[in-house]
Design an enzyme around this catalytic site. Structure first.
Site, PDB file in Angstrom:
ATOM      1  N   HIS A 141      60.318  -3.216 100.503  1.00 38.39           N
ATOM      2  CA  HIS A 141      61.205  -3.608 101.598  1.00 38.39           C
ATOM      3  C   HIS A 141      62.659  -3.393 101.170  1.00 38.39           C
ATOM      4  O   HIS A 141      63.028  -3.755 100.045  1.00 38.39           O
ATOM      5  CB  HIS A 141      60.988  -5.082 101.950  1.00 38.39           C
ATOM      6  CG  HIS A 141      61.954  -5.608 102.960  1.00 38.39           C
ATOM      7  ND1 HIS A 141      61.815  -5.352 104.312  1.00 38.39           N
ATOM      8  CD2 HIS A 141      63.083  -6.357 102.822  1.00 38.39           C
ATOM      9  CE1 HIS A 141      62.803  -5.934 104.962  1.00 38.39           C
ATOM     10  NE2 HIS A 141      63.603  -6.559 104.081  1.00 38.39           N
ATOM     11  N   GLY A 156      45.028  35.656 106.240  1.00 40.07           N
ATOM     12  CA  GLY A 156      45.840  34.872 107.154  1.00 40.07           C
ATOM     13  C   GLY A 156      45.766  35.307 108.600  1.00 40.07           C
ATOM     14  O   GLY A 156      44.728  35.772 109.086  1.00 40.07           O
ATOM     15  N   CYS A 197      53.791  31.870 105.649  1.00 34.38           N
ATOM     16  CA  CYS A 197      54.373  30.535 105.464  1.00 34.38           C
ATOM     17  C   CYS A 197      55.679  30.592 104.691  1.00 34.38           C
ATOM     18  O   CYS A 197      56.705  30.099 105.148  1.00 34.38           O
ATOM     19  CB  CYS A 197      53.366  29.636 104.744  1.00 34.38           C
ATOM     20  SG  CYS A 197      54.014  28.000 104.339  1.00 34.38           S
TER      21      CYS A 197
END
Length: 593
Positions: free
Chosen positions: A572, A271, A168
């Site tokens: 908003h 992994g 990763c």
């Protein structure tokens, strides 16, 4: 010869324990490795076994007593005689009356440990003995190591790459996001600035500088993880770990030599590795995996991507923005086949507008590299005439396989499936009780954050806590532009399961912030149970979908209903208002369209 039974190492911050019930009386025969007594702490339960066969000669610490590391618990007589037997056979000139024997509790089998008491461990001791050894330094491994350090385990992590972070951080999630962000900015400067009244003529790419930025990010983050190991008192061993037995691991050090360590518990977090197709050899030059695609030294003229999944579409986007012609060959009849069908269809449409070419329901039967590029043979999946395509670079992105090579699992007695995955129980334990496995190596979603959650849960279970992963609330994200994010069930999966549901959907074309940002592609879809209104899943395609999905994940984690999202105030103007509007739409209450 008598052998002392001593309290072994319990944990880095654990110095004392309470003696449990003895499984043998004084004078009874014991077998080698037979469990004689358990020691309980607030974090772990440690079983003390007989190092050799013989007779339990004495008990120095009774049930309920508190003992410390190194204290003698009892004695084993290898000659087969209990302590005091020889003295009784040889009369003394003036023997004193023998004291009445102290009552001992009736032997009883140790009860099966509850999670709160801590699972079984191997009794190990010595300077190179650890409460927990983690093999693999990726997201699952290093996160588990941090948690283990926090819980007081003496912990070692073994990683052969030479840098922590796994696929990763080194050649996956992080470098790809660095390139995705950089190329997104370049594409916006070329095609998006003008509509905002910004002139940016003559914008060009300095690919070596872009790659240097990527490398800098990776280096800084890997060094950061090394710091976290030190902070949490985790021993980092740079080398390849291999089981010699169930509690012994040999590390072939990157700097030369070997080191043997003992493990009361081991966590396998090795992994996965890239998969290929039969007959296709990845050379990381012309035929590349994701690793090679992150390190190209020039922009390919033509890029063929084999596989229409997350990795192929993300890396295809990087090179498409920089000028490559990109063709995606997918065996199935749609891209991202595990995703919600409506989202997948719209995603393909948007990528098509960006210039992607798709060959769906096709299979690649051959890839032949040449002096310049490669020839790729494809044919319809269901039969038909084969075609030969030419490419400068071929990216093989057909999935990943568990990485269990050269771990010595046979020596430890750990079982694997035919595909190489390690089966585990609900507590992440393998068939060998004190050996655990998490992350890609056990299957399921191959996601870094899923692996992290499993690593933490496994360590907490080892410590007698209640670690848990809710697999219904693990999000997935594709970091293209727009992004695609999802969590939970799709409409297709609910139909197949016969579960009645209702949906609410809201497009970004009706969201004020998306309009202002000129990022109106996509929508938010919320799926809820028809009877209870409980959120079952959500799917977003939009500019900031990867961040937006987190609100819905949180709601699902707490068993939230669509109405809960709908009645939550949202600032908003924000894209997040689209989540509220989609949630309102589940029950027919959408207000903004």
């Amino acid at each position: 010869m008598t052998i002392e039974l001593k309290v072994p190492t319990l944990g880095e911050s654990i110095t004392e324990a309470t003696v449990g019930a003895w499984n043998k009386r004084i004078g009874e025969s014991v077998k080698k490795d037979e469990v004689l007594v358990s020691l309980e702490t607030d974090k772990v339960a440690v079983e003390v076994s007989a190092p050799e066969a013989g007779v339990l000669a004495s008990i120095a610490a009774k049930e309920g007593e508190t003992v410390v590391i190194g204290q003698v618990l009892g004695m084993i007589d290898e000659t087969g005689k209990a302590a005091g037997a020889s003295a009784a056979a040889a009369p003394a000139p003036a023997p004193e009356p023998a004291p009445a024997p102290e009552p001992t509790p009736a032997p009883a089998p140790a009860p099966a440990p509850a999670v709160a008491a801590g699972p079984a461990v191997a009794a190990v001791s010595g300077e190179d003995a650890y409460d927990l050894v983690i093999i693999g330094g990726g997201p699952a491994g290093y996160t588990a190591a941090i948690r283990a350090g926090q819980l007081g385990f003496k912990t070692a992590i073994v990683e052969k790459r030479g840098t922590l972070g796994g696929t990763c951080l080194n050649v996956g999630c992080i470098p790809s996001k660095a390139l995705l962000h950089a190329t997104e900015l370049f594409d916006e400067a070329q095609h998006g600035f003008a509509k905002f009244g910004i002139k940016a003529d003559g914008v060009s790419v300095d690919l070596p500088a872009m790659m240097a930025h990527k490398a800098k990010v990776v280096t800084e983050l890997t060094k950061g993880i090394e710091f976290l190991m030190k902070k949490n008192k985790v021993t980092y061993l740079a080398g390849a770990g291999r089981f010699k037995s169930a509690d012994t691991i040999e590390v072939t050090l990157n700097d030369g030599g070997t080191k043997e360590i003992k493990a009361a518990r081991t966590l396998i977090a090795t992994g996965s590795d890239v998969s290929s197709l039969p007959g296709i050899e990845i050379d990381e030059k012309t035929v590349v995996s994701s690793t090679g695609a992150l390190a190209l030294d020039k922009v390919p003229g033509k890029l063929i991507v084999i596989g229409g999944g997350v990795i192929g579409l993300e890396l295809g986007s990087v090179w498409k923005r920089l000028g490559a012609e990109v063709t995606v060959v997918e065996f199935l009849d749609r891209i991202t086949p595990a995703m919600d069908g409506e989202v997948s269809k719209n995603f393909q449409r948007i990528l098509g507008k960006q210039g992607f070419e798709f060959m769906l329901s096709h299979k690649v039967t051959a890839v032949k590299p040449g002096k310049k590029g490669a020839k790729v043979t494809v044919e319809p999946r269901d039969g038909g005439e084969a075609k030969t395509l030419e490419a400068d670079i071929v990216l093989v992105a057909v999935g990943r396989r568990p990485y269990t090579d050269n771990l010595g699992l046979d020596a430890a007695g750990v079982e694997t499936t035919d595909r190489g995955f390690i089966p585990v129980d609900a507590h992440y334990a393998t068939n060998v009780g004190h050996i655990y496995a998490v992350g890609d190596v056990i299957g399921g979603l191959m996601l870094a954050h899923k692996a992290e959650e499993e690593g933490v849960a496994a360590v907490e279970i080892m410590a007698g806590q209640h670690g848990h992963v809710n697999y219904e609330s693990i999000p997935g994200v594709i970091y293209t532009m727009p992004e695609v994010a999802n969590v939970g069930a799709t409409e297709e999966s609910l139909k197949a399961a016969g579960i009645a549901y209702k949906t609410g959907k809201f497009p970004f074309t009706a969201n004020s912030r998306a309009k202002a940002n000129s990022q109106t592609e996509g929508f938010v879809k919320v799926i809820a149970d028809a009877a209870t209104d409980r959120i079952l899943g959500a799917h977003i395609i939009g500019a900031d979908a990867g961040n937006m999905i987190a609100e819905i994940v949180t709601a699902m984690e707490f068993g939230g209903a669509a109405e809960d999202l709908a009645r939550t105030s949202h600032a908003h103007p924000t894209e997040m208002e689209a989540v509220r509007e989609a949630a309102l739409g589940v029950n027919g209450g959408t207000r903004q369209m």
